[in-house]
Write a protein that holds these residues in place. Structure first.
Motif, PDB file in Angstrom:
ATOM      1  N   GLU A 173      51.893  29.962  43.694  1.00  0.00           N
ATOM      2  CA  GLU A 173      50.521  30.078  44.461  1.00  0.00           C
ATOM      3  C   GLU A 173      50.003  31.298  44.175  1.00  0.00           C
ATOM      4  O   GLU A 173      48.588  31.337  43.937  1.00  0.00           O
ATOM      5  CB  GLU A 173      50.754  30.292  46.047  1.00  0.00           C
ATOM      6  CG  GLU A 173      49.525  29.919  46.921  1.00  0.00           C
ATOM      7  CD  GLU A 173      49.607  30.325  48.225  1.00  0.00           C
ATOM      8  OE1 GLU A 173      48.533  30.510  49.101  1.00  0.00           O
ATOM      9  OE2 GLU A 173      50.758  30.592  48.885  1.00  0.00           O
ATOM     10  N   LYS A 174      50.376  32.420  43.668  1.00  0.00           N
ATOM     11  CA  LYS A 174      49.860  33.466  43.070  1.00  0.00           C
ATOM     12  C   LYS A 174      49.035  33.156  41.612  1.00  0.00           C
ATOM     13  O   LYS A 174      47.932  33.731  41.716  1.00  0.00           O
ATOM     14  CB  LYS A 174      50.753  34.844  43.021  1.00  0.00           C
ATOM     15  CG  LYS A 174      50.370  35.880  42.112  1.00  0.00           C
ATOM     16  CD  LYS A 174      51.331  37.023  41.812  1.00  0.00           C
ATOM     17  CE  LYS A 174      52.023  36.951  41.004  1.00  0.00           C
ATOM     18  NZ  LYS A 174      52.901  38.116  40.887  1.00  0.00           N
ATOM     19  N   PHE A 175      49.852  32.269  40.960  1.00  0.00           N
ATOM     20  CA  PHE A 175      49.031  32.035  39.636  1.00  0.00           C
ATOM     21  C   PHE A 175      47.708  31.021  39.897  1.00  0.00           C
ATOM     22  O   PHE A 175      46.912  31.284  39.528  1.00  0.00           O
ATOM     23  CB  PHE A 175      49.869  31.405  38.493  1.00  0.00           C
ATOM     24  CG  PHE A 175      50.989  32.206  38.023  1.00  0.00           C
ATOM     25  CD1 PHE A 175      50.487  32.986  36.986  1.00  0.00           C
ATOM     26  CD2 PHE A 175      52.151  32.860  38.544  1.00  0.00           C
ATOM     27  CE1 PHE A 175      51.206  33.888  36.236  1.00  0.00           C
ATOM     28  CE2 PHE A 175      53.009  33.696  37.809  1.00  0.00           C
ATOM     29  CZ  PHE A 175      52.200  34.412  36.760  1.00  0.00           C
ATOM     30  N   GLN A 176      48.003  30.031  40.768  1.00  0.00           N
ATOM     31  CA  GLN A 176      47.076  29.066  41.292  1.00  0.00           C
ATOM     32  C   GLN A 176      45.774  30.093  41.658  1.00  0.00           C
ATOM     33  O   GLN A 176      44.799  29.723  41.288  1.00  0.00           O
ATOM     34  CB  GLN A 176      47.446  28.303  42.261  1.00  0.00           C
ATOM     35  CG  GLN A 176      48.360  27.169  41.868  1.00  0.00           C
ATOM     36  CD  GLN A 176      48.775  26.388  43.083  1.00  0.00           C
ATOM     37  OE1 GLN A 176      48.498  26.604  44.314  1.00  0.00           O
ATOM     38  NE2 GLN A 176      49.996  25.647  42.879  1.00  0.00           N
ATOM     39  N   ILE A 179      44.111  31.906  38.879  1.00  0.00           N
ATOM     40  CA  ILE A 179      43.440  31.165  37.961  1.00  0.00           C
ATOM     41  C   ILE A 179      42.130  30.587  38.594  1.00  0.00           C
ATOM     42  O   ILE A 179      40.897  30.615  37.944  1.00  0.00           O
ATOM     43  CB  ILE A 179      44.358  29.829  37.614  1.00  0.00           C
ATOM     44  CG1 ILE A 179      45.334  30.194  36.680  1.00  0.00           C
ATOM     45  CG2 ILE A 179      43.520  28.685  36.921  1.00  0.00           C
ATOM     46  CD1 ILE A 179      46.558  29.240  36.680  1.00  0.00           C
ATOM     47  N   ALA A 180      42.148  30.188  39.898  1.00  0.00           N
ATOM     48  CA  ALA A 180      40.666  29.855  40.433  1.00  0.00           C
ATOM     49  C   ALA A 180      39.985  30.917  40.484  1.00  0.00           C
ATOM     50  O   ALA A 180      38.889  30.603  40.466  1.00  0.00           O
ATOM     51  CB  ALA A 180      41.394  29.622  42.027  1.00  0.00           C
ATOM     52  N   VAL A 187      35.985  35.698  34.895  1.00  0.00           N
ATOM     53  CA  VAL A 187      36.535  36.901  34.237  1.00  0.00           C
ATOM     54  C   VAL A 187      38.114  36.602  33.746  1.00  0.00           C
ATOM     55  O   VAL A 187      38.553  35.546  34.147  1.00  0.00           O
ATOM     56  CB  VAL A 187      36.339  37.938  35.479  1.00  0.00           C
ATOM     57  CG1 VAL A 187      35.206  38.377  35.977  1.00  0.00           C
ATOM     58  CG2 VAL A 187      37.392  37.466  36.773  1.00  0.00           C
ATOM     59  N   ILE A 188      38.401  37.636  33.023  1.00  0.00           N
ATOM     60  CA  ILE A 188      39.855  37.604  32.437  1.00  0.00           C
ATOM     61  C   ILE A 188      40.486  38.575  33.313  1.00  0.00           C
ATOM     62  O   ILE A 188      40.267  39.773  33.710  1.00  0.00           O
ATOM     63  CB  ILE A 188      39.876  37.960  31.135  1.00  0.00           C
ATOM     64  CG1 ILE A 188      39.057  36.895  30.161  1.00  0.00           C
ATOM     65  CG2 ILE A 188      41.310  38.226  30.520  1.00  0.00           C
ATOM     66  CD1 ILE A 188      38.774  37.364  28.822  1.00  0.00           C
ATOM     67  N   VAL A 189      41.759  37.987  34.214  1.00  0.00           N
ATOM     68  CA  VAL A 189      42.561  38.859  34.949  1.00  0.00           C
ATOM     69  C   VAL A 189      44.023  39.315  34.258  1.00  0.00           C
ATOM     70  O   VAL A 189      44.456  38.446  33.900  1.00  0.00           O
ATOM     71  CB  VAL A 189      42.915  38.160  36.182  1.00  0.00           C
ATOM     72  CG1 VAL A 189      43.619  39.009  37.195  1.00  0.00           C
ATOM     73  CG2 VAL A 189      41.805  37.763  37.061  1.00  0.00           C
ATOM     74  N   ASN A 200      43.203  33.617  31.637  1.00  0.00           N
ATOM     75  CA  ASN A 200      41.804  33.364  31.185  1.00  0.00           C
ATOM     76  C   ASN A 200      41.480  32.026  31.611  1.00  0.00           C
ATOM     77  O   ASN A 200      41.898  31.022  30.971  1.00  0.00           O
ATOM     78  CB  ASN A 200      41.668  33.521  29.620  1.00  0.00           C
ATOM     79  CG  ASN A 200      40.179  33.860  29.249  1.00  0.00           C
ATOM     80  OD1 ASN A 200      39.223  33.152  29.768  1.00  0.00           O
ATOM     81  ND2 ASN A 200      40.110  33.844  27.885  1.00  0.00           N
ATOM     82  N   ARG A 201      40.843  31.962  32.761  1.00  0.00           N
ATOM     83  CA  ARG A 201      40.386  30.627  33.435  1.00  0.00           C
ATOM     84  C   ARG A 201      41.931  29.800  33.527  1.00  0.00           C
ATOM     85  O   ARG A 201      42.832  30.407  34.182  1.00  0.00           O
ATOM     86  CB  ARG A 201      39.486  29.871  32.431  1.00  0.00           C
ATOM     87  CG  ARG A 201      38.355  30.239  31.933  1.00  0.00           C
ATOM     88  CD  ARG A 201      37.533  31.224  33.063  1.00  0.00           C
ATOM     89  NE  ARG A 201      36.264  31.492  32.426  1.00  0.00           N
ATOM     90  CZ  ARG A 201      36.001  32.668  31.850  1.00  0.00           C
ATOM     91  NH1 ARG A 201      36.779  33.632  31.714  1.00  0.00           N
ATOM     92  NH2 ARG A 201      34.694  33.037  31.452  1.00  0.00           N
ATOM     93  N   ASN A 202      42.183  28.499  33.020  1.00  0.00           N
ATOM     94  CA  ASN A 202      43.381  28.152  33.458  1.00  0.00           C
ATOM     95  C   ASN A 202      44.473  28.116  32.456  1.00  0.00           C
ATOM     96  O   ASN A 202      45.417  27.678  32.130  1.00  0.00           O
ATOM     97  CB  ASN A 202      43.409  26.645  33.750  1.00  0.00           C
ATOM     98  CG  ASN A 202      42.849  25.844  32.551  1.00  0.00           C
ATOM     99  OD1 ASN A 202      42.583  26.291  31.272  1.00  0.00           O
ATOM    100  ND2 ASN A 202      42.820  24.313  32.754  1.00  0.00           N
TER     101      ASN A 202
END
Ligand SMILES: NC(=O)C1=CN([C@@H]2O[C@H](COP(=O)(O)OP(=O)(O)OC[C@H]3O[C@@H](n4cnc5c(N)ncnc54)[C@H](O)[C@@H]3O)[C@@H](O)[C@H]2O)[C@@H](O)CC1
Ligand SMILES: Nc1ncnc2c1ncn2[C@@H]1O[C@H](COP(=O)(O)OP(=O)(O)O)[C@@H](O)[C@H]1O
Ligand SMILES: [Mg+2]
Length: 282
Positions: A173-176, A179-180, A187-189, A200-202
């Motif tokens: 869920e953290k990754f989902q 990504i969202a 932005v890039i996280v 970077n997006r998905n």
């Protein structure tokens, strides 16, 4: 979620652009670091020094007045511009057009600083790195992210990430959610932690350098400096975000033999940047 792509040395060597022998400081990138408040000028020192030591030609650091002498004495190579306020940033004015800006380490969350950040985001056009308190302020004002340049790099550790995206119940869920977030705000996280993932997006990229020696005060502040430097030198954010985390980790892998885990400090990241770059030469 798809399994992450690994950020390998081979990829980083391909991204790395060695310095052109005919370059000069005027075309090597002018970076701006906006950091520090009373008691946390060290964050500005660490970010600025790592920025300069990652290859950009000029660094200007914007700090509250209380940091002036500390910064000038710690790093004479860095130019400083001071806020009108003594202890924290209240009005960001830059006497130059920077090639990249890194903002956030140690700035705190005073109301005046929040207003200054908003005003800065409204006018800034330069490629941007947002870290630490800049992220903490933005997490309470998410619409401000609509003001930042596309592909701005955000570098939260997990607590900062939670402030930005809310709590998660599982790793997936953290990754989902991240990504969202990356898709929504364009932005890039860089999700920092014992394992660092660049989202970077998905697309999810896992860094392969670094070790637990990096779990030390100011380690993230130096990453902000490195990333800002790479952006100022013209690396595109999608490459700078991978290259920066890899270089940062590499310094700790190189230093570990001498420092061990315990005695490694953020200044050792800066000290080993040279060897990290040299190890990438083709
Ligand atoms: N010498 C200096 O001037 C320094 C200034 N700093 C600045 O101090 C301010 C506060 O930063 P902090 O990050 O300490 O405060 P935060 O409150 O943002 O984060 C620290 C909290 O997050 C928790 N946490 C959970 N997971 C974590 C993870 N993976 N990595 C790190 N923390 C995690 C910690 O246990 C702690 O409770 C920032 O502006 C930062 O830039 C720090 O970088 C330390 C050095
Ligand atoms: N156990 C670990 N292994 C590898 N890297 C780590 C570990 N702990 C922390 N790091 C790295 O150190 C940095 C810490 O950043 P941050 O928490 O923002 O520190 P600070 O705010 O004190 O500068 C991040 O790049 C993170 O990935
Ligand atoms: Mg930090």
């Amino acid at each position: 979620m798809k399994s992450p792509y690994l950020i390998t040395k081979e990829e980083i060597v391909r991204i790395y652009k060695p310095v052109n022998p005919h370059t000069h400081k005027g075309i090597q990138g002018h970076a701006v670091i906006i950091a520090g408040s009373y008691g946390k000028i060290g964050a500005a020192v660490l970010a600025s020094k790592s920025c300069l030591k990652s290859g950009c030609g000029l660094v200007t650091t914007f700090i509250p007045k209380c940091g002036y002498q500390i910064l000038q004495i710690s790093i004479p190579e860095v130019m400083t511009v001071t806020d009108e306020s003594i202890n924290f940033i209240t009005n960001i004015h830059l006497p130059l057009i920077p090639q990249a800006v890194g903002i956030g380490p140690g700035i705190g969350k005073e109301l005046g600083t929040q207003k200054a950040l908003f005003e800065f985001l409204r006018v800034n056009k330069a490629p941007l790195v947002l870290d630490a308190d800049a992220l903490n302020i933005i997490s309470e004002n998410l619409s401000w992210l609509e003001l930042v340049p596309e592909d701005t790099i955000l570098t939260p550790h997990s607590k900062e990430l939670e402030r930005l995206i809310g709590k998660w119940n599982s790793e997936s869920e953290k990754f989902q959610k991240t990504i969202a977030f990356s898709e929504k705000y364009k932005v890039i996280v860089v999700m920092k932690g014992a394992r660092t993932f660049t989202i970077n997006r998905n697309s999810v990229y896992e860094n392969t350098s670094g070790n637990a020696a990096l779990a030390t005060a100011g380690s993230g502040d130096t990453l902000t400096g490195i990333l800002t430097s790479l952006l100022a030198q013209g690396y595109e954010p999608k490459y700078a975000s991978k290259f920066g985390v890899y270089l940062h980790g590499l310094t700790a892998d190189i230093a570990l033999r001498k420092t061990g885990y315990e005695s490694f400090i953020a200044s050792d990241i800066i000290k080993n940047l040279g060897k990290a770059f040299l190890s990438l030469e083709k």
